[in-house]
Design a protein around this motif. Sequence first.
Motif, PDB file in Angstrom:
ATOM      1  N   PHE A 477       0.849  -1.194   0.000  1.00 52.50           N
ATOM      2  CA  PHE A 477       0.000   0.000   0.000  1.00 52.50           C
ATOM      3  C   PHE A 477       0.883   1.242   0.000  1.00 52.50           C
ATOM      4  O   PHE A 477       1.916   1.284   0.670  1.00 52.50           O
ATOM      5  N   LYS A 478       0.464   2.239  -0.759  1.00 50.79           N
ATOM      6  CA  LYS A 478       1.215   3.492  -0.843  1.00 50.79           C
ATOM      7  C   LYS A 478       0.249   4.660  -0.713  1.00 50.79           C
ATOM      8  O   LYS A 478      -0.761   4.730  -1.406  1.00 50.79           O
ATOM      9  N   LEU A 479       0.569   5.598   0.184  1.00 48.89           N
ATOM     10  CA  LEU A 479      -0.269   6.768   0.435  1.00 48.89           C
ATOM     11  C   LEU A 479       0.592   8.015   0.264  1.00 48.89           C
ATOM     12  O   LEU A 479       1.642   8.131   0.897  1.00 48.89           O
ATOM     13  N   SER A 480       0.155   8.922  -0.605  1.00 47.65           N
ATOM     14  CA  SER A 480       0.966  10.081  -0.963  1.00 47.65           C
ATOM     15  C   SER A 480       0.361  11.368  -0.446  1.00 47.65           C
ATOM     16  O   SER A 480      -0.854  11.512  -0.343  1.00 47.65           O
ATOM     17  N   CYS A 481       1.250  12.316  -0.127  1.00 51.55           N
ATOM     18  CA  CYS A 481       0.852  13.641   0.355  1.00 51.55           C
ATOM     19  C   CYS A 481       1.623  14.682  -0.437  1.00 51.55           C
ATOM     20  O   CYS A 481       2.843  14.573  -0.601  1.00 51.55           O
ATOM     21  N   HIS A 482       0.918  15.695  -0.944  1.00 49.58           N
ATOM     22  CA  HIS A 482       1.514  16.715  -1.792  1.00 49.58           C
ATOM     23  C   HIS A 482       1.770  17.980  -0.981  1.00 49.58           C
ATOM     24  O   HIS A 482       0.880  18.491  -0.304  1.00 49.58           O
ATOM     25  N   PHE A 483       3.000  18.486  -1.069  1.00 49.14           N
ATOM     26  CA  PHE A 483       3.410  19.675  -0.332  1.00 49.14           C
ATOM     27  C   PHE A 483       3.725  20.803  -1.306  1.00 49.14           C
ATOM     28  O   PHE A 483       4.411  20.581  -2.301  1.00 49.14           O
ATOM     29  N   GLN A 524       6.704  18.891  -3.543  1.00 41.00           N
ATOM     30  CA  GLN A 524       7.152  17.519  -3.345  1.00 41.00           C
ATOM     31  C   GLN A 524       5.980  16.596  -3.033  1.00 41.00           C
ATOM     32  O   GLN A 524       4.917  17.033  -2.605  1.00 41.00           O
ATOM     33  N   ILE A 525       6.227  15.318  -3.249  1.00 38.20           N
ATOM     34  CA  ILE A 525       5.315  14.264  -2.815  1.00 38.20           C
ATOM     35  C   ILE A 525       6.065  13.417  -1.795  1.00 38.20           C
ATOM     36  O   ILE A 525       7.167  12.956  -2.060  1.00 38.20           O
ATOM     37  N   VAL A 526       5.476  13.230  -0.626  1.00 40.71           N
ATOM     38  CA  VAL A 526       6.044  12.360   0.389  1.00 40.71           C
ATOM     39  C   VAL A 526       5.053  11.230   0.616  1.00 40.71           C
ATOM     40  O   VAL A 526       3.868  11.468   0.863  1.00 40.71           O
ATOM     41  N   SER A 527       5.538   9.995   0.499  1.00 33.79           N
ATOM     42  CA  SER A 527       4.646   8.838   0.509  1.00 33.79           C
ATOM     43  C   SER A 527       4.893   7.959   1.718  1.00 33.79           C
ATOM     44  O   SER A 527       6.016   7.860   2.226  1.00 33.79           O
ATOM     45  N   LEU A 528       3.826   7.317   2.150  1.00 33.87           N
ATOM     46  CA  LEU A 528       3.867   6.307   3.194  1.00 33.87           C
ATOM     47  C   LEU A 528       3.681   4.950   2.534  1.00 33.87           C
ATOM     48  O   LEU A 528       2.725   4.756   1.785  1.00 33.87           O
ATOM     49  N   ASN A 529       4.606   4.021   2.775  1.00 31.78           N
ATOM     50  CA  ASN A 529       4.563   2.701   2.144  1.00 31.78           C
ATOM     51  C   ASN A 529       4.393   1.612   3.199  1.00 31.78           C
ATOM     52  O   ASN A 529       5.119   1.594   4.203  1.00 31.78           O
ATOM     53  N   LEU A 530       3.436   0.728   2.946  1.00 32.40           N
ATOM     54  CA  LEU A 530       3.241  -0.449   3.788  1.00 32.40           C
ATOM     55  C   LEU A 530       3.439  -1.679   2.914  1.00 32.40           C
ATOM     56  O   LEU A 530       2.730  -1.854   1.919  1.00 32.40           O
ATOM     57  N   ASP A 531       4.408  -2.516   3.285  1.00 29.56           N
ATOM     58  CA  ASP A 531       4.723  -3.688   2.462  1.00 29.56           C
ATOM     59  C   ASP A 531       3.594  -4.707   2.481  1.00 29.56           C
ATOM     60  O   ASP A 531       3.175  -5.219   1.442  1.00 29.56           O
ATOM     61  N   VAL A 574      -5.601   4.886  -4.563  1.00 25.35           N
ATOM     62  CA  VAL A 574      -5.162   5.147  -3.201  1.00 25.35           C
ATOM     63  C   VAL A 574      -4.084   6.193  -3.125  1.00 25.35           C
ATOM     64  O   VAL A 574      -3.811   6.715  -2.068  1.00 25.35           O
ATOM     65  N   ASN A 575      -3.432   6.493  -4.222  1.00 25.26           N
ATOM     66  CA  ASN A 575      -2.392   7.514  -4.189  1.00 25.26           C
ATOM     67  C   ASN A 575      -3.008   8.885  -4.333  1.00 25.26           C
ATOM     68  O   ASN A 575      -3.845   9.110  -5.192  1.00 25.26           O
ATOM     69  N   ALA A 576      -2.574   9.817  -3.479  1.00 26.27           N
ATOM     70  CA  ALA A 576      -3.077  11.188  -3.579  1.00 26.27           C
ATOM     71  C   ALA A 576      -2.467  11.829  -4.794  1.00 26.27           C
ATOM     72  O   ALA A 576      -1.266  11.928  -4.919  1.00 26.27           O
ATOM     73  N   ALA A 577      -3.269  12.272  -5.754  1.00 27.71           N
ATOM     74  CA  ALA A 577      -2.783  12.898  -6.974  1.00 27.71           C
ATOM     75  C   ALA A 577      -3.780  13.915  -7.422  1.00 27.71           C
ATOM     76  O   ALA A 577      -4.955  13.844  -7.094  1.00 27.71           O
TER      77      ALA A 577
END
Length: 758
Positions: A477-483, A524-531, A574-577
């Motif tokens: 799972f990957k979750l992205s946040c845009h700054f 930037q995009i900073v992502s949270l990754n869950l394997d 699921v990715n913030a875009a």
Amino acid sequence: MSRLFLACLLAVFPVVSMKSPIFGPEEVTSVEGRSVSITCYYPATSVNRHTRKYWCRQGAKGRCTTLISSEGYVSDDYVGRANLTNFPESGTFVVDISHLTRNDSGRYKCGLGISSRGLNFDVSLEVSQDPAQASDAHIYPVDVGRTVTINCPFTSANSQMRKSLCKKTGQGCFLIIDSTGYKNENYEDRIRLNIAGTNTLVFSVVINRVLLKDAGMYVCQAGDDAKADKSNVYLQVLEPEPELVYRDLRSSVTFDCSLGPEVADTAKFLCQQKNGEACNVVINTLGKKAQDFQGRILFLPKDNGVFSVHIASLRKEDAGRYVCGAQPEGQPEEGWPVQAWELFVNEETAIPASPSVVKGVKGGSVTVSCPYNPKDANSAKYWCRWEKDQNGRCPRLVQSKGLVKEQYKGRLALLAEPGNGTYTVILNQLMDQDAGFYWCVTDGDTSWTSTVQLKVVEGEPSLKVPKNVTAWLGEAFKLSCHFPCKFYSFEKYWCKWSNEGCSPLPTQNDGPSQAFVSCDQNSQIVSLNLDTVTKEDEGWYWCGVKEGPRYGETAAVYVAVESRAKGSQDAKQVNAAPAGGAIESRAGEIQNKALLDPRLFVEEIAVKDAAGGPGAPADPGRPAGHSGSSKVLVSTLVPLALVLAAGVVAIGVLRARHRKNVDRISIRSYRTDISMSDFENSRDFEGRDNMGASPEAQETSLGGKDEFATATEDTVESKEPKKAKRSSKEEADEAFTTFLLQAKNLASTATQDGPTEA
């Protein structure tokens, strides 16, 4: 010598007038023979705690003569009847003077330092004659507004006679009350006469809500003739002597008011008096609150006429006299019980300054820094919301021990950082109804209680995350946040929210974000990754920014964890875009697959058609209208992808031929005078293997016409002119041009024909 020089400077240059941080009672009154205790306050700094304290009397020319000091000095007039005690822990020192005489009346100063020109405070002392010495009357002292009971003895001979109380005025004595039921109109609703019984030789007169004008000499009488029993009574009515309260700027204060059970059911109030003017109501139990105290005052009722008023975030203008009281209309009025304080606000405060107002955009977040006494690092900390009801109240929303009010779960967190006297409160997903006043409170030193006003304004949140997403159990799972670029130099983080706060999680920087087209180079995009997603991963996640220990903006997203059914395809993004990013990303993915291996691309399309074609059940997670758009897109891209793949293969073949013809030199390209006769035997170079260099090779025909490259200069040993052979590079260029023309025509035909043959 240095002292003399300093004295000269002080004489030439007068001391600049500044508000002194020393504070004490402005007026002190007493009577002869009694004693007084005068308390003076000073800032409890390490220097002030050990500095000389003194009490001096002002003379006619402004000179102040020291009478007693903390270094042991006592004047002759004060020996044996005065002392000065320093309390460095509380920042006070107390001057006690006994056996007062009328000669002690005058102007005094209490202060710190070696000179009366330094830090000091003016005090007026007035000593009056004791009324008991002027007559044989029994004295009844009472505070204004309170209740007094006067006891009048009599003999058994007059036990059946009329009892009465009168007040002396000049040569006469006018009747106040008697046992026949008479009451003077000035006392009618607040006086009564009680006779305990025939066996008790005393009757009592009770006066409620004593007024200042009630003071004076009274006569108790039993009987009406010459044998009547008479006794003199002196009623001494005292104005409430204010209790001194010393607080620092931006701190808080609590006034504890006790008015007695007789006014337990009467409306209560607190008023503020400045410069001798009228006392203006600050708050009362009827719902009134002064505008200057909105959001920072609480009324806390208790039992038996006792209540407290708490004022937070003190300002300079809050200094002055405060009076609490009880009165049916919630207003100060003579004759009702009162209690007074004198509040001094010290501007040399240890409490750090913090914004009194914070603003956040709707849907965004705010961060509040709450100060507390560093000595209370282990005490519980709270954040409550001030509510404007009848008395004002502040229910707790979050606390450091893990309590979060239900409607604030996922939105509100209390963090111990940065520590050392400050904790942080973050509220996100702001709504219009969040606007209001909030309090920072601890279980420790309540004087550090502070307030902040939150305003919610229209705007766009700086951080961008998806609203709600779904992660599949057991999958990555990957979750992205845009700054935006304004946070380029800030620390970025992801954390998982819980009642105890927000625990930081490892993140990945994915480089520039396309969500902010005005500053792509910095956003930037900073992502949270869950394997591997587990059920415990479900919950609220926050992304945010920090600058050192200070927290900035945050954004929240809820992640739901579900189990995927066998054979189903996930259609949830699921990715913030930014909007449209998913379609562009999918188109690029299809093109890349086609270029890498067109066969794989065709196989994938076939599988998807078999699984999701017209006869297959629809994916419940697929948005409406997505299937038709995908077919049009695929029908357009398939022919183009096949043509591109064929072009890649053709270019590869031609480049391979070019590598084999590296022994051939193009006359057109290099313009040299080298002929084939310079070589001993051209067959040694295996020219037959290179079809481009063989005499039997045919030039590529374009449009039914042969095109040849001709030399611009004659060769040295040529017997007759020959047409020059074209190089492999030129052949590749012509082939690629032909391919592009064919690809363009094929793509146009496919677009016009529609998706039916995709």
